[in-house]
Design a protein around this motif. Structure first.
Motif, PDB file in Angstrom:
ATOM      1  N   VAL A 309       7.528  -6.443   0.012  1.00 62.26           N
ATOM      2  CA  VAL A 309       6.271  -5.698  -0.095  1.00 62.26           C
ATOM      3  C   VAL A 309       6.053  -4.838   1.146  1.00 62.26           C
ATOM      4  O   VAL A 309       5.659  -3.658   1.050  1.00 62.26           O
ATOM      5  N   ASP A 310       6.323  -5.379   2.316  1.00 64.49           N
ATOM      6  CA  ASP A 310       6.114  -4.627   3.555  1.00 64.49           C
ATOM      7  C   ASP A 310       6.974  -3.374   3.609  1.00 64.49           C
ATOM      8  O   ASP A 310       6.571  -2.361   4.203  1.00 64.49           O
ATOM      9  N   ALA A 311       8.140  -3.428   2.986  1.00 68.40           N
ATOM     10  CA  ALA A 311       9.052  -2.284   3.029  1.00 68.40           C
ATOM     11  C   ALA A 311       8.819  -1.295   1.886  1.00 68.40           C
ATOM     12  O   ALA A 311       9.334  -0.173   1.931  1.00 68.40           O
ATOM     13  N   PRO A 315       3.469   5.994   2.245  1.00 66.50           N
ATOM     14  CA  PRO A 315       2.598   6.291   3.401  1.00 66.50           C
ATOM     15  C   PRO A 315       1.111   6.092   3.141  1.00 66.50           C
ATOM     16  O   PRO A 315       0.346   5.839   4.073  1.00 66.50           O
ATOM     17  N   GLU A 316       0.678   6.193   1.899  1.00 66.05           N
ATOM     18  CA  GLU A 316      -0.734   5.972   1.577  1.00 66.05           C
ATOM     19  C   GLU A 316      -1.039   4.507   1.291  1.00 66.05           C
ATOM     20  O   GLU A 316      -2.181   4.153   0.976  1.00 66.05           O
ATOM     21  N   GLY A 317      -0.027   3.646   1.389  1.00 65.59           N
ATOM     22  CA  GLY A 317      -0.237   2.231   1.144  1.00 65.59           C
ATOM     23  C   GLY A 317      -0.171   1.833  -0.317  1.00 65.59           C
ATOM     24  O   GLY A 317      -0.603   0.727  -0.679  1.00 65.59           O
ATOM     25  N   ASN A 318       0.383   2.694  -1.167  1.00 66.23           N
ATOM     26  CA  ASN A 318       0.494   2.394  -2.588  1.00 66.23           C
ATOM     27  C   ASN A 318       1.900   1.908  -2.939  1.00 66.23           C
ATOM     28  O   ASN A 318       2.842   2.071  -2.163  1.00 66.23           O
ATOM     29  N   PHE A 319       2.017   1.356  -4.137  1.00 66.09           N
ATOM     30  CA  PHE A 319       3.283   0.769  -4.569  1.00 66.09           C
ATOM     31  C   PHE A 319       3.707   1.349  -5.912  1.00 66.09           C
ATOM     32  O   PHE A 319       2.872   1.646  -6.771  1.00 66.09           O
TER      33      PHE A 319
END
Length: 466
Positions: A309-311, A315-319
């Motif tokens: 998840v951390d990787a 850049p906006e914190g989305n997945f």
């Protein structure tokens, strides 16, 4: 036939977590004991032979019942000869009074019309377009959990809240306007009320005879009716102004069958709205609840997931779900151990044969994903939480009809890709924000079947900042 796990790569040697479940029975029950057990928790009625034999047939309180756990025979019932079977009367007696004749409960031409009408909303392209909304709901949940650090969280309630948030952002845009927690509680009350099997339904007593569960469910059903009427009234006004979003509600209200030009009547529209609110969120909420519980007991899997998840965040914190293969494996393993629908049952419309076993007309054929997913002939260490089963070659080796969290065949769950994508994205936001730990004083976490499979005592966990 080799088991699935015999083709899988070896995992690091460690003790795997095995969630507590009802122990299979070794001796059959009498009628009264069976009815009591089925009402309290149907998962307690399964026999040891169901988890070891490919097919078990016998006569009981439901008449002739054949339980099938062999993938080839399951394919025959659900796909190759699906036209010879229909949903059984017991399912309809339990669900139809609350959910109406929507996609989940309809039969024949009514079902085919609804399926054709609703299919475009759940195409792969459309579901991918919901990623932004799912990320927004996941980020909102993560902020809420961070504020709860140092306190305890009702995980089942939070999962219900976030999945309803996703529904509001995607297929019921700008609604429901009511208190989402009140709606989640109403859904829970409805499922808890109608979930226990009523002997009157088992014996086919006419519907006009009152059932205790349905009487208890009436307040929840009245609340559903208010929510649905409000949704429809508001949306029709927006459609009249030409400002309606292209979501499920608009599609339902403007629907025309591409083959006949026929639209859906008001009762069918309402039935499908209730179905997607009640059943559509329940699958994902339960999958997330069970996944979080299992991760709290498996530090190695949690660490691997946190690293992924951390990787994976942009850049906006989305997945994006495709960048989270282990998160998806965690969800799929939770669905294997605790499938939302524990039983898929069909009634034979005509005589059939499954191998050497005759299926009389009118008898029941059952496929239990709960049993199938823990079957000793199909899975190695079937009661253990092992997400690696769903990665790479191991995942490819699983026969299609050995793993059925969303059913199979013509009536496979229309929202399965939506649900999986949603669960993966929401799980990633939670794992990045906090860790959830089971308190030492928590009651034993065991599954109870109340239409869906959920923790019998709920799930209360402590939020810890990462």
């Amino acid at each position: 036939m080799p088991t699935i796990a015999e083709t899988a790569p070896e995992t690091a040697p460690r003790t795997r977590f095995r969630p507590a479940v009802p122990r299979p029975r070794r001796t059959p029950m009498g009628l009264i004991d069976f009815l009591r057990a089925a009402r309290a928790n149907p998962l307690t009625t399964w026999m040891e032979e169901h988890f070891t034999l490919p097919l078990v047939a016998g006569d009981g309180v439901l008449g002739r019942v054949t339980v099938v756990s062999e993938p080839g025979l399951i394919r025959h019932v659900l796909v190759e000869n699906a036209g010879a079977y229909r949903k059984d009367d017991l399912q309809r007696r339990v669900l139809a009074p609350g959910l109406g004749e929507g996609l989940l409960t309809a039969e024949g031409d009514d079902w085919r019309l609804q399926r054709r009408t609703l299919a475009p909303l759940f195409s792969a392209r459309t579901v991918r377009g919901f990623e932004a909304a799912m990320n927004a709901a996941g980020a909102r949940l993560a902020r809420r959990l961070v504020r709860r650090v140092g306190s305890q969280v009702d995980v089942a309630q939070e999962m219900a809240r976030v999945t309803l948030d996703v529904l509001e952002r995607t297929i019921f845009t700008h609604g429901p306007q009511n208190d989402p927690d009140a709606l989640a509680r109403a859904i829970t009350r409805f499922l808890e009320s109608v979930g226990p099997i009523d002997p009157l339904d088992v014996f086919g007593v006419p519907a006009f005879v009152p059932r205790i569960g349905r009487l208890r469910a009436r307040p929840a059903l009245r609340y559903f009716a208010e929510v649905v009427d409000g949704l429809i009234e508001h949306r029709r006004a927006v459609m009249a102004r030409g400002e309606a979003p292209e979501d499920l509600l608009t599609l339902l209200l403007a629907a025309q069958d591409p083959e006949t030009g026929q639209g859906l009547d008001d009762l069918t529209v309402k039935a499908n709205i209730v179905t997607f609110i009640a059943a559509g969120h329940e699958t994902t909420a339960n999958a997330l609840t069970w996944a979080l519980y299992c991760l709290s007991q498996d530090g190695a899997s949690l660490a691997r997931l946190e690293e992924e998840v951390d990787a994976a965040a942009d850049p906006e914190g989305n997945f994006a779900a495709e960048r989270l293969p282990f998160a998806k494996a965690v969800i799929e393993e939770a669905l294997r151990l605790f499938p939302p629908a524990a039983i898929i049952s069909r009634q034979a419309l005509k005589e059939d044969r499954l191998g050497r076993v005759k299926i009389p007309r009118g008898s029941l054929v059952m496929v239990s994903p709960y049993v199938l997913h823990r079957h000793r002939a199909l899975w190695e260490d079937p009661d253990a939480f092992v997400p690696e089963r769903f990665l790479g070659e191991a995942r490819a080796a699983i026969p299609r009809f050995a793993y059925l969290p969303f059913g199979a065949g013509p009536r496979v769950c229309i929202g399965q890709s939506f649900s999986l994508q949603e669960a993966v994205i929401v799980l990633a936001h939670m794992v990045r924000a906090v860790r959830l730990a089971l308190p030492a004083d928590h009651p034993p976490v065991t599954p109870v079947q109340r239409v869906t499979v959920r923790p019998g005592e709920g799930l209360r966990m402590a939020a810890v900042r990462r």
